[in-house]
Design a protein around this motif. Structure first.
Motif, PDB file in Angstrom:
ATOM      1  N   LEU A 162       4.393  -0.538  12.230  1.00 19.11           N
ATOM      2  CA  LEU A 162       3.318   0.384  12.616  1.00 19.11           C
ATOM      3  C   LEU A 162       3.493   0.839  14.050  1.00 19.11           C
TER       4      LEU A 162
ATOM      5  N   GLU B 158      -4.131   2.494   5.135  1.00 12.84           N
ATOM      6  CA  GLU B 158      -3.291   3.687   5.244  1.00 12.84           C
ATOM      7  C   GLU B 158      -2.840   3.872   6.690  1.00 12.84           C
ATOM      8  N   TYR B 159      -1.693   4.559   6.855  1.00 13.43           N
ATOM      9  CA  TYR B 159      -1.108   4.717   8.180  1.00 13.43           C
ATOM     10  C   TYR B 159      -1.996   5.516   9.128  1.00 13.43           C
TER      11      TYR B 159
ATOM     12  N   ARG C 107       6.449   3.278  14.411  1.00 13.14           N
ATOM     13  CA  ARG C 107       6.157   4.615  13.883  1.00 13.14           C
ATOM     14  C   ARG C 107       5.237   5.390  14.829  1.00 13.14           C
TER      15      ARG C 107
ATOM     16  N   GLY D 228       5.016  -2.339   6.731  1.00  9.75           N
ATOM     17  CA  GLY D 228       5.619  -1.590   5.641  1.00  9.75           C
ATOM     18  C   GLY D 228       5.326  -2.224   4.295  1.00  9.75           C
TER      19      GLY D 228
ATOM     20  N   VAL E 294       0.509  -2.104   6.089  1.00  8.83           N
ATOM     21  CA  VAL E 294       0.532  -0.999   7.045  1.00  8.83           C
ATOM     22  C   VAL E 294       1.241  -1.445   8.323  1.00  8.83           C
ATOM     23  N   THR E 295       0.972  -2.658   8.744  1.00  9.91           N
ATOM     24  CA  THR E 295       1.600  -3.186   9.952  1.00  9.91           C
ATOM     25  C   THR E 295       3.108  -3.300   9.801  1.00  9.91           C
TER      26      THR E 295
ATOM     27  N   LYS F   3      -3.112   4.199  12.688  1.00  7.86           N
ATOM     28  CA  LYS F   3      -2.586   4.833  13.900  1.00  7.86           C
ATOM     29  C   LYS F   3      -3.726   5.256  14.811  1.00  7.86           C
TER      30      LYS F   3
END
Length: 326
Positions: free
Chosen positions: A250, A26-27, A253, A241, A238-239, A31
């Motif tokens: 990632l 998950e983002y 974003r 999309g 995640v990296t 992050k």
């Protein structure tokens, strides 16, 4: 998180690179992992080298993300871009770097040697490296030029780069998201990149020692054990999309979340040797040199003839010098 303050770690020389788990799917946790790593890594480096830091700001997302985090820790950063902006891509990346630096409050300078100055820089780098390999010479010339500007401005802290991110997050690589084994493909390429790049036994093992004084000041932010461990946990969807289509999505974003104009983090980027316009500039130097030698004794103008003619001229000129015993 305990992160090294070293210039880099030769991870592939110090351990085997086991398959990744890719359990961060998950983002938000991805992050947080990236930001925790960068802040801790940069804090450790800045504590070791408390002088004015220098950031090699290319205009690509790797250096932009580092810049956004670094701005939270120091306000006196000297941001430096190397560019031959006769190249459209180099000009665009320089514009992006300039705008990012301005938005973050960094002093920004562009190193753009041309003509005799560029030829002198390249000659010095070839002599230091004892190599004419273009990839190494261009990378070295950029570092030498940035280091000289750093000295001119009295910036005596760490010289920070985003080196290593491409290997860990497959910058510039294509992955087929429709393949059933795309994750194993990703993992194999990441581990292969680590083994090829995070080792001292490269083309020129003492590359940095030949180019700059105190090479330990040259901080390759992503070349550490901790960064390897983190990269092997973040899932490629995640990296890049859900469709694996956005190179380092990632990073883009996260940089936008940190306040960087989203339009500035969408540019695509080649390796600095290409995107800086350096390769194109060398070709121009070669054409100009051949034009001076050829005079009017040629069927076509070396300045604008097809590139294969230029390569052929250089090869034949080398044969001529050997024949004449030069």
């Amino acid at each position: 998180m305990a992160v090294t303050d070293k210039d880099c770690e030769y991870v592939a020389d110090e351990r085997s690179i086991e398959p990744g788990t890719y359990d961060i799917t998950e983002y938000v946790p991805a992050k947080q992992g990236i930001l925790d790593y960068l802040r801790t890594r940069l804090e450790a480096v800045l504590e070791r080298w408390p002088g004015r830091p220098v950031l090699m700001l290319s205009g690509g997302v790797d250096s932009i993300l580092i810049a956004a985090v670094l701005a939270q820790l120091r306000t006196d950063v000297l941001a430096v871009s190397f560019s031959q902006d006769s190249s459209p891509q180099a000009a665009e990346e320089t514009r992006v770097a300039r705008e990012v630096a301005h938005a973050l409050g960094f002093e920004h300078h562009v190193v753009a040697p041309r003509g005799e100055a560029l030829e002198s820089l390249l000659k010095e780098t070839v002599e230091r490296l004892d190599s004419a390999e273009p990839w190494e010479v261009l990378s070295g010339a950029i570092l030498v030029a940035v280091d000289k500007l750093r000295q001119e401005h009295g910036a005596d802290g760490a010289l920070i780069t985003g080196a290593g991110a491409d290997a860990l997050f497959l910058g510039g690589k294509d992955i087929d998201e429709t393949a059933e084994d795309y994750l194993s493909q990703w993992d194999a390429q990441v581990r292969q990149g680590i083994e090829a790049n995070f080792t001292r036994e490269r083309f020129i093992p003492d590359f940095y020692e030949r180019l700059i004084a105190q090479p330990e000041r040259h901080i390759q932010v992503w070349q550490t054990h901790e960064a390897v461990d983190l990269a092997l946990r973040i899932h490629p969807r995640v990296t890049r999309g859900a469709d694996l289509g956005q190179d380092k999505g990632l990073f883009r974003r996260i940089a936008a979340d940190l306040g960087i104009n989203p339009a500035l983090v969408q540019t695509t980027k080649n390796p600095m040797q290409v995107s800086s316009g350096g390769l194109e500039a060398i070709v121009t130097l070669a054409r100009e040199q051949l034009a001076r030698r050829a005079g009017e004794k040629t069927y076509s103008d070396p300045l604008d003839e097809p590139l294969e003619f230029t390569v052929a001229r250089l090869f034949l000129a080398q044969l001529e010098r050997q024949t004449l015993g030069e």
